[in-house]
Design a protein around this motif. Structure first.
Motif, mmCIF file in Angstrom:
data_model
loop_
_atom_site.group_PDB
_atom_site.id
_atom_site.type_symbol
_atom_site.label_atom_id
_atom_site.label_comp_id
_atom_site.label_asym_id
_atom_site.label_seq_id
_atom_site.Cartn_x
_atom_site.Cartn_y
_atom_site.Cartn_z
ATOM 1 N N SER A 73 0.849 -1.197 0.000
ATOM 2 C CA SER A 73 0.000 0.000 0.000
ATOM 3 C C SER A 73 0.885 1.248 0.000
ATOM 4 C CB SER A 73 -0.936 0.003 1.198
ATOM 5 O OG SER A 73 -0.195 0.008 2.393
ATOM 6 N N GLY A 74 0.428 2.267 -0.698
ATOM 7 C CA GLY A 74 1.166 3.519 -0.783
ATOM 8 C C GLY A 74 2.181 3.555 -1.908
ATOM 9 N N THR A 75 2.315 2.453 -2.676
ATOM 10 C CA THR A 75 3.263 2.435 -3.792
ATOM 11 C C THR A 75 2.863 3.494 -4.813
ATOM 12 O OG1 THR A 75 3.693 0.083 -3.483
ATOM 13 C CG2 THR A 75 4.258 1.012 -5.628
ATOM 14 N N THR A 76 3.836 4.305 -5.219
ATOM 15 C CA THR A 76 3.592 5.372 -6.192
ATOM 16 C C THR A 76 3.106 4.783 -7.518
ATOM 17 O OG1 THR A 76 5.354 6.673 -5.182
ATOM 18 C CG2 THR A 76 4.625 7.353 -7.369
ATOM 19 N N GLY A 77 2.057 5.366 -8.057
ATOM 20 C CA GLY A 77 1.504 4.943 -9.343
ATOM 21 C C GLY A 77 0.559 3.756 -9.252
ATOM 22 N N ALA A 78 0.431 3.165 -8.082
ATOM 23 C CA ALA A 78 -0.480 2.025 -7.892
ATOM 24 C C ALA A 78 -1.816 2.534 -7.363
ATOM 25 C CB ALA A 78 0.131 1.011 -6.942
ATOM 26 N N PHE A 79 -2.821 1.695 -7.494
ATOM 27 C CA PHE A 79 -4.181 2.079 -7.115
ATOM 28 C C PHE A 79 -4.605 1.363 -5.831
ATOM 29 C CE2 PHE A 79 -3.759 2.333 -11.701
ATOM 30 C CZ PHE A 79 -4.125 3.648 -11.926
ATOM 31 N N PRO A 80 -5.353 2.081 -4.978
ATOM 32 C CA PRO A 80 -5.868 1.442 -3.764
ATOM 33 C C PRO A 80 -6.812 0.296 -4.129
ATOM 34 C CG PRO A 80 -6.420 3.797 -3.812
ATOM 35 C CD PRO A 80 -5.773 3.457 -5.110
ATOM 36 N N PRO A 81 -7.048 -0.610 -3.192
ATOM 37 C CA PRO A 81 -7.971 -1.719 -3.486
ATOM 38 C C PRO A 81 -9.370 -1.198 -3.824
ATOM 39 C CG PRO A 81 -7.326 -1.713 -1.166
ATOM 40 C CD PRO A 81 -6.560 -0.624 -1.838
ATOM 41 N N ALA A 82 -10.112 -2.017 -4.548
ATOM 42 C CA ALA A 82 -11.488 -1.661 -4.906
ATOM 43 C C ALA A 82 -12.324 -1.569 -3.634
ATOM 44 C CB ALA A 82 -12.060 -2.706 -5.848
ATOM 45 N N ALA A 83 -13.323 -0.706 -3.667
ATOM 46 C CA ALA A 83 -14.196 -0.501 -2.507
ATOM 47 C C ALA A 83 -14.962 -1.770 -2.135
ATOM 48 C CB ALA A 83 -15.159 0.639 -2.785
ATOM 49 N N GLY A 84 -15.229 -2.598 -3.113
ATOM 50 C CA GLY A 84 -15.949 -3.851 -2.882
ATOM 51 C C GLY A 84 -15.709 -4.764 -4.067
ATOM 52 N N PRO A 85 -16.160 -6.000 -3.976
ATOM 53 C CA PRO A 85 -15.945 -6.927 -5.100
ATOM 54 C C PRO A 85 -16.768 -6.529 -6.316
ATOM 55 C CG PRO A 85 -17.331 -7.935 -3.421
ATOM 56 C CD PRO A 85 -16.892 -6.611 -2.874
ATOM 57 N N PHE A 86 -16.278 -6.909 -7.476
ATOM 58 C CA PHE A 86 -16.992 -6.644 -8.725
ATOM 59 C C PHE A 86 -17.855 -7.861 -9.066
ATOM 60 C CE2 PHE A 86 -13.221 -3.935 -9.049
ATOM 61 C CZ PHE A 86 -13.834 -2.716 -9.258
ATOM 62 N N LYS A 87 -19.039 -7.613 -9.552
ATOM 63 C CA LYS A 87 -19.943 -8.682 -9.993
ATOM 64 C C LYS A 87 -19.442 -9.268 -11.307
ATOM 65 C CE LYS A 87 -23.408 -8.137 -7.010
ATOM 66 N NZ LYS A 87 -23.446 -9.076 -5.931
ATOM 67 N N GLY A 88 -19.742 -10.531 -11.536
ATOM 68 C CA GLY A 88 -19.352 -11.194 -12.772
ATOM 69 C C GLY A 88 -19.857 -10.442 -13.989
#
Length: 136
Positions: A73-88
């Motif tokens: 976490s905090g890596t430059t240029g990387a994205f935070p985790p998704a707020a919740g799971p994605f549906k199929g």
């Protein structure tokens, strides 16, 4: 046997047995089709409603790099985790050139790269694999 009786009128004649057997096989085949179709429909529905977390629970809190790899976490240029799971259904749409809901285009691409890299045993893998199976 009288003159007005044909061999087909005799209940134990071999031709009647053959017809009965054919009718019974036809009925069994129809039953199989009727019971398989709802199962396929249920499978298709479960694929659409299955969920894929980004990242999986074992790596929760870590970020997703643009190439789909999981980084601290905090890596430059990387994205935070998704707020919740994605549906199929959402992932299937993104696989067809769409975008995951609730995220910008860059984040959607990174998340999709992560999803494409899922391996057996990772949460969401079965859902993703099911999305790629052809439906008949």
């Amino acid at each position: 046997m009288t003159d007005d009786t044909s061999p087909n009128d005799v209940p134990n004649a071999p031709i009647n047995a053959t017809r009965r057997r054919a009718l019974m096989l036809g009925a069994a085949g129809a039953t199989a089709i009727v019971s398989i179709r709802p199962a396929l429909a249920q499978t298709a529905a479960s694929v659409i409603t299955c969920e894929i977390p980004v990242p999986d629970a074992g790596r929760a809190g870590q970020f997703i790099a643009a190439d789909g790899s999981v980084v601290p976490s905090g890596t430059t240029g990387a994205f935070p985790p998704a707020a919740g799971p994605f549906k199929g259904e959402d992932v299937k749409r993104a696989l067809s050139g769409g975008q995951l809901p609730g995220v910008d285009a860059e984040r959607s691409r990174a998340y999709m790269q992560y999803i494409r890299r899922l391996q057996s045993g990772t949460s969401g893998f079965t859902c993703f694999a099911s999305l790629q199976m052809p439906r008949g």
